[in-house]
Scaffold this motif. Structure first.
Motif, mmCIF file in Angstrom:
data_model
loop_
_atom_site.group_PDB
_atom_site.id
_atom_site.type_symbol
_atom_site.label_atom_id
_atom_site.label_comp_id
_atom_site.label_asym_id
_atom_site.label_seq_id
_atom_site.Cartn_x
_atom_site.Cartn_y
_atom_site.Cartn_z
ATOM 1 N N THR A 134 0.823 -1.212 0.000
ATOM 2 C CA THR A 134 0.000 0.000 0.000
ATOM 3 C C THR A 134 0.857 1.261 0.000
ATOM 4 O O THR A 134 0.436 2.302 -0.501
ATOM 5 C CB THR A 134 -0.911 0.016 1.259
ATOM 6 N N VAL A 186 2.705 7.545 14.687
ATOM 7 C CA VAL A 186 1.449 6.857 14.377
ATOM 8 C C VAL A 186 1.193 5.789 15.436
ATOM 9 O O VAL A 186 2.020 4.905 15.647
ATOM 10 C CB VAL A 186 1.484 6.202 12.977
ATOM 11 N N ASN A 188 -8.185 10.065 14.587
ATOM 12 C CA ASN A 188 -9.098 9.252 13.761
ATOM 13 C C ASN A 188 -9.196 9.773 12.324
ATOM 14 O O ASN A 188 -10.282 9.898 11.757
ATOM 15 C CB ASN A 188 -10.498 9.227 14.390
ATOM 16 N N PRO A 202 -8.682 9.762 8.118
ATOM 17 C CA PRO A 202 -8.785 8.731 7.073
ATOM 18 C C PRO A 202 -7.407 8.209 6.676
ATOM 19 O O PRO A 202 -6.392 8.911 6.839
ATOM 20 C CB PRO A 202 -9.450 9.469 5.901
ATOM 21 N N PHE A 203 -7.393 7.020 6.114
ATOM 22 C CA PHE A 203 -6.125 6.382 5.748
ATOM 23 C C PHE A 203 -5.359 7.205 4.718
ATOM 24 O O PHE A 203 -4.131 7.318 4.793
ATOM 25 C CB PHE A 203 -6.371 4.969 5.212
ATOM 26 N N ASP A 204 -6.056 7.775 3.746
ATOM 27 C CA ASP A 204 -5.370 8.565 2.718
ATOM 28 C C ASP A 204 -4.637 9.754 3.317
ATOM 29 O O ASP A 204 -3.542 10.124 2.869
ATOM 30 C CB ASP A 204 -6.369 9.045 1.660
ATOM 31 N N LEU A 257 -3.496 9.863 6.455
ATOM 32 C CA LEU A 257 -2.351 9.265 7.162
ATOM 33 C C LEU A 257 -1.208 9.009 6.186
ATOM 34 O O LEU A 257 -0.047 9.338 6.460
ATOM 35 C CB LEU A 257 -2.790 7.956 7.824
ATOM 36 N N LYS A 258 -1.549 8.434 5.054
ATOM 37 C CA LYS A 258 -0.537 8.110 4.044
ATOM 38 C C LYS A 258 0.160 9.378 3.543
ATOM 39 O O LYS A 258 1.372 9.387 3.303
ATOM 40 C CB LYS A 258 -1.216 7.368 2.890
ATOM 41 N N GLU A 260 5.203 -0.064 8.666
ATOM 42 C CA GLU A 260 4.505 0.817 7.731
ATOM 43 C C GLU A 260 5.287 2.114 7.507
ATOM 44 O O GLU A 260 5.362 2.616 6.385
ATOM 45 C CB GLU A 260 3.100 1.112 8.245
#
Length: 328
Positions: free
Chosen positions: A122, A142, A211, A213-215, A217-218, A242
């Protein structure tokens, strides 16, 4: 008794169900241990009367209570070893867990390390070249806002780094703490961390992202120069993997899975850094930031190449190889 399986594999940590299925159900039994219910480290913490998140200060200050808790822990460890030894095969998620399970369960002949699956692919589309936070660097943490993650250590070490910056002319710095809040206790903990930042006078240099979203965080990981991890004796450390896959230079706690399995040399080259104290973290962060971009890029490449052994595909191969005995 009406739905007895042929094979029973516990991957949730319910070790005391193992003899039930083995001796009453006549099943072939396996275990995948992520974190021992009790460990020799926990015994030593109580024995030495050290305060931890799972060893309250009022117990450490009372020799009688410490002795009672230690007796309880030794009895529990003995029982835990008995039920664990019922396993026909045992899988553990790291070298740290392996050492404790071998000590407690004593089933070395049928125990293997199976690293947990990490979706490293990912993060592989993130370029390894630095995206500068003009004009400075982003430090990213994280992890859920739980007490064992030890976020105060990150904040205090960052405050020391900022003090060093004044004398060593380091570029501007920003710390972003990213994590999940599960309940009111976690929200209270975040508020305590905000107050700590205010007490240290660094509230303008620290951000909290709760909290997200993953995008998002990325995106933070793609911009981060350093990834911070401060949990003592984390059994594995998927968040560490990660960060390394995403291209942040990891600075993890010098213990547990990060020390023994993850932040280790790859083909003789550096993949990241380890520290323990506030001073150690601050000095190591300063060292990383003082490196040339070329040197940091090489560490990123080494780290990303090294974490392929933690992929989903690698997990499938090692897991199936380990449980094969149960199907014969």
């Amino acid at each position: 008794m009406q739905r007895v399986p042929d094979i029973y594999i516990d991957s949730m940590g319910y070790a005391f169900t193992l003899p039930l299925f083995k001796y009453l159900g006549g099943c072939r039994v396996g275990s995948y241990v992520h974190y021992p219910t009790i460990s020799t480290d926990m015994l030593s913490v109580v024995k030495n009367q050290n305060a931890r998140f799972n060893n309250a200060t009022f117990i450490t200050r009372n020799p009688f209570l410490s002795k009672v808790k230690l007796i309880y822990y030794y009895l529990f460890a003995f029982m835990y070893g008995l039920v664990g030894s019922c396993s026909d095969i045992v899988m553990v998620n790291s070298s740290w867990t392996l050492n404790h399970i071998l000590s407690l369960w004593k089933v070395g002949h049928c125990t293997n390390i199976v690293y947990p699956p990490c979706d490293v692919h990912t993060f592989l589309d993130i370029p390894l070249e630095e995206k500068k936070m003009a004009p400075g660097h982003l430090l990213v943490s994280v992890g859920q806002f739980r007490p064992e993650k030890n976020h105060p250590l990150q904040i205090r070490a960052f405050a020391k780094l900022l003090n060093m910056k004044k004398t060593e002319s380091l570029p501007s710095l920003k710390l972003v703490l990213i994590g999940g809040c599960r309940n009111q206790d976690d929200e209270f903990r975040v508020n305590q961390l905000r107050r700590l930042c205010e007490e240290l006078g660094i509230q303008e240099d620290v951000e909290f992202k709760i909290n997200i979203p993953f995008d998002e965080l990325k995106d933070y990981l793609s911009k981060g120069t350093i990834g911070l991890h401060t949990m003592w004796n984390e059994h594995f450390g998927i968040g560490v993997v990660e960060c390394m896959a995403a291209g942040t230079i990891i600075l993890a706690h010098n213990s547990g899975g990060p020390k023994l399995d993850i932040v280790i040399p790859y083909e003789g080259e550096v993949t990241g850094f380890l520290a323990e104290s506030e001073e150690g973290y601050a000095k190591t962060m300063a060292h990383i930031l003082s490196m040339s971009e070329e040197k940091r890029l090489q560490i990123r490449k080494n780290a990303r190449a090294s974490v392929s052994r933690f992929s989903d595909q690698e997990f499938e191969v090692t897991f199936l190889s380990s449980v094969e005995k149960l199907f014969k």
